[in-house]
Design a protein around this motif. Structure first.
Motif, PDB file in Angstrom:
ATOM      1  N   UNK A   1      42.067  24.610  94.263  1.00 56.20           N
ATOM      2  CA  UNK A   1      40.724  23.845  93.859  1.00 56.20           C
ATOM      3  C   UNK A   1      40.815  23.035  92.746  1.00 56.20           C
ATOM      4  N   UNK A   2      40.871  21.680  93.160  1.00 62.35           N
ATOM      5  CA  UNK A   2      40.798  20.627  91.924  1.00 62.35           C
ATOM      6  C   UNK A   2      39.860  20.756  90.924  1.00 62.35           C
ATOM      7  N   UNK A   3      38.545  21.213  91.117  1.00 63.91           N
ATOM      8  CA  UNK A   3      37.581  21.285  90.433  1.00 63.91           C
ATOM      9  C   UNK A   3      37.752  22.556  89.149  1.00 63.91           C
ATOM     10  N   UNK A   4      38.637  23.207  89.516  1.00 62.43           N
ATOM     11  CA  UNK A   4      38.993  24.164  88.744  1.00 62.43           C
ATOM     12  C   UNK A   4      40.271  23.967  87.621  1.00 62.43           C
ATOM     13  N   UNK A   5      40.698  22.795  87.542  1.00 58.10           N
ATOM     14  CA  UNK A   5      41.766  22.589  86.760  1.00 58.10           C
ATOM     15  C   UNK A   5      41.526  23.024  85.215  1.00 58.10           C
ATOM     16  N   UNK A   6      40.508  23.033  84.718  1.00 59.26           N
ATOM     17  CA  UNK A   6      40.044  23.482  83.262  1.00 59.26           C
ATOM     18  C   UNK A   6      40.648  24.871  83.164  1.00 59.26           C
TER      19      UNK A   6
ATOM     20  N   UNK B   1      32.599  31.654  84.951  1.00 61.92           N
ATOM     21  CA  UNK B   1      33.312  31.315  86.325  1.00 61.92           C
ATOM     22  C   UNK B   1      34.944  32.110  86.159  1.00 61.92           C
ATOM     23  N   UNK B   2      35.354  32.251  84.969  1.00 59.10           N
ATOM     24  CA  UNK B   2      36.657  32.985  85.093  1.00 59.10           C
ATOM     25  C   UNK B   2      36.422  34.523  85.341  1.00 59.10           C
TER      26      UNK B   2
ATOM     27  N   UNK C   1      27.986  24.239  87.387  1.00 60.57           N
ATOM     28  CA  UNK C   1      27.082  24.826  88.166  1.00 60.57           C
ATOM     29  C   UNK C   1      27.703  24.718  89.555  1.00 60.57           C
ATOM     30  N   UNK C   2      28.380  23.526  90.119  1.00 62.28           N
ATOM     31  CA  UNK C   2      28.896  23.601  91.312  1.00 62.28           C
ATOM     32  C   UNK C   2      30.077  24.579  91.661  1.00 62.28           C
ATOM     33  N   UNK C   3      30.964  24.745  90.811  1.00 64.46           N
ATOM     34  CA  UNK C   3      32.019  25.802  90.790  1.00 64.46           C
ATOM     35  C   UNK C   3      31.269  27.154  91.030  1.00 64.46           C
TER      36      UNK C   3
ATOM     37  N   UNK D   1      29.950  31.739  93.897  1.00 64.79           N
ATOM     38  CA  UNK D   1      28.901  32.754  94.250  1.00 64.79           C
ATOM     39  C   UNK D   1      28.483  32.910  95.725  1.00 64.79           C
ATOM     40  N   UNK D   2      28.633  31.724  96.217  1.00 67.05           N
ATOM     41  CA  UNK D   2      28.490  31.705  97.419  1.00 67.05           C
ATOM     42  C   UNK D   2      29.244  32.760  98.280  1.00 67.05           C
TER      43      UNK D   2
END
Lengths: 190, 242
Positions: free
Chosen positions: B117-122, B165-166, B195-197, B202-203
């Motif tokens: 998931x590129x949105x989680x790179x951080x 998120x972690x 919020x998006x991740x 969460x979904x």
């Protein structure tokens, strides 16, 4: 339903077979549990645990019964419930006699953590392989024959199926073995 | 055939007698090959026991579903046939609206791929700041430790949004999402940057808990926002509502 059909249905997770086993056998099991200081909820738990025992026996060896399936299942359920009752009575006896609470030897924390790490390691890398590979590995290690895997996966022949199985195993094992956590666990075990 | 394939064949019990003797002879003579064999044996055992456990979980799901089907008649059910028939038809209508447990397992597994998931790179960046070891544990696949580290971080004053998120991701790996659902749902409503991740994972957590209606609602915002989850959220929402 013949015993062989029942065993095959359980092995393939056939819900119709499982439902039929439940409908035909649960009332008798529930009656036994209720007559032995249990509840309907206990009976459901006992039934589920017994079916897991049956499933494991089917997967790890070729199960051949010399009696009716219902008799076999009933005897497993009876054993499970009687064991549970024995534990409950022992606990009650200890409390009544005022004896010190049975202190369980705490599981070595390190072993527990190692086991958790192993499970996490597997789950992490299992989740990364393709759904097809996941399915093939689950079937193979639950004693599905290669021909059954071939049919289930829709592959063209035995050789292709075997080849896919090796690729999936190779892929998962390499991923796990290249994980720094695996190396760490390996070193600690050596 | 490389060494690993030979070892797999050996451990599967599929080598010929000659292949088996040949491998055993080489292992006796080559310490490096011996070390490789021992490591591969451990990995093989992990693969075997893990795959069996997964299969057993699926069996449990099938059994639970089968036990929820036509139940055996007992004395009590004979007393309330009409009420049971009405209740059964209501339950059946809900059953057809929402996916079953097996679908929940499959839906979750086919969408839960945080590593790609590129949105989680951080989240995968090394982080040596004191009190924030969660990333390091997470990157090493040490999910029990990551879970505890993120949980402490979230509870502390220095807790960051990415720690939530972690925590959620570690919980999902450990199948302990029930313990963090409240935080996840709250964070979904209040987070800005992540919020998006949070909404996405969460979904997925809600799907695994078979809370399909809530999962579909959680995905709604993602289908509107111009983000990396938009397309996949739309497809997943449609699958839930099918």
């Amino acid at each position: 339903m013949k015993v062989a059909q029942i065993i095959e249905g359980i092995r393939l997770h056939d819900r119709k077979v499982l439902n039929r086993i439940y409908r035909e056998n649960f009332p008798q099991i529930e009656k036994f549990v209720l007559n032995n200081q249990g509840s309907s909820d206990h009976a459901r738990d006992v039934f589920q645990e017994a079916m897991i025992v049956v499933y494991r026996n089917i997967c790890t060896r070729d199960l051949e019964l010399s009696c009716k399936f219902g008799t076999y299942l009933y005897s497993i359920c009876k054993n499970i419930w009687l064991q549970e009752r024995k534990k409950q009575m022992l606990r009650a006896e200890k409390l009544r006699s005022g004896a010190a609470m049975l202190v369980r030897e705490p599981e070595p924390e390190r072993d527990f953590l190692m086991e958790e790490h192993r499970k996490s390691l597997f789950q992490k890398h299992f989740a990364r392989i393709s759904p097809d590979c996941q399915k093939i590995l689950m079937m193979y290690f639950s004693s599905y024959r290669i021909d059954e895997i071939r049919k289930e996966m829709g592959y063209r022949d035995h050789h292709h199926t075997s080849d896919r199985k090796y690729r999936c195993m190779n892929s998962l094992m390499k991923r796990m073995m290249n994980d720094p956590l695996f190396k760490r666990l390996n070193d600690e075990q050596s | 055939m490389n060494n690993l394939d030979r070892i797999i064949s050996y451990l599967n019990g599929e080598s010929t007698e000659e292949q088996r003797r040949e491998l055993e002879r080489k292992i006796r003579q080559d310490p490096d090959l011996l070390a490789e064999f021992e490591a591969a044996s451990r990995a093989y055992e992990l693969m075997r026991s893990g795959s069996r456990a997964k299969d057993e979980d699926q069996f449990r799901s099938s059994l639970a579903a089968a036990m929820q089907g036509r139940t055996p008649r007992t004395g009590r059910q004979f007393l309330l046939p009409v009420i049971l028939a009405i209740a059964a038809s209501l339950v059946l209508s809900l059953f057809f609206l929402w996916p079953g447990k097996q679908d929940a397992v499959e839906l979750f597994a086919s969408h839960f791929h945080p590593e790609s998931d590129p949105a989680l790179e951080i989240l995968f960046q090394p982080d040596r700041s004191p009190g924030h070891q969660g990333n390091a544990y997470f990157n090493s696949g040490m999910y029990p430790e990551a879970f505890e580290a993120f949980r402490k971080a979230v509870a502390s004053e220095t807790g960051r949004l990415q720690d939530q998120l972690g925590l959620l991701l570690s919980a999902l790996y450990l199948e302990r999402e029930a313990e963090v659902m409240e935080m996840a749902m709250e964070a979904c409503r209040n987070n800005g940057k992540h919020s998006e991740s949070m909404l996405w994972y969460t979904s997925l957590a809600l799907i695994r808990q078979e809370r399909f209606e809530e999962a579909a609602a959680c995905l709604e915002s993602l289908t509107i926002l111009e983000g990396s989850y938009r397309k996949v959220a739309g497809k997943l929402q449609k699958a839930l509502l099918k």
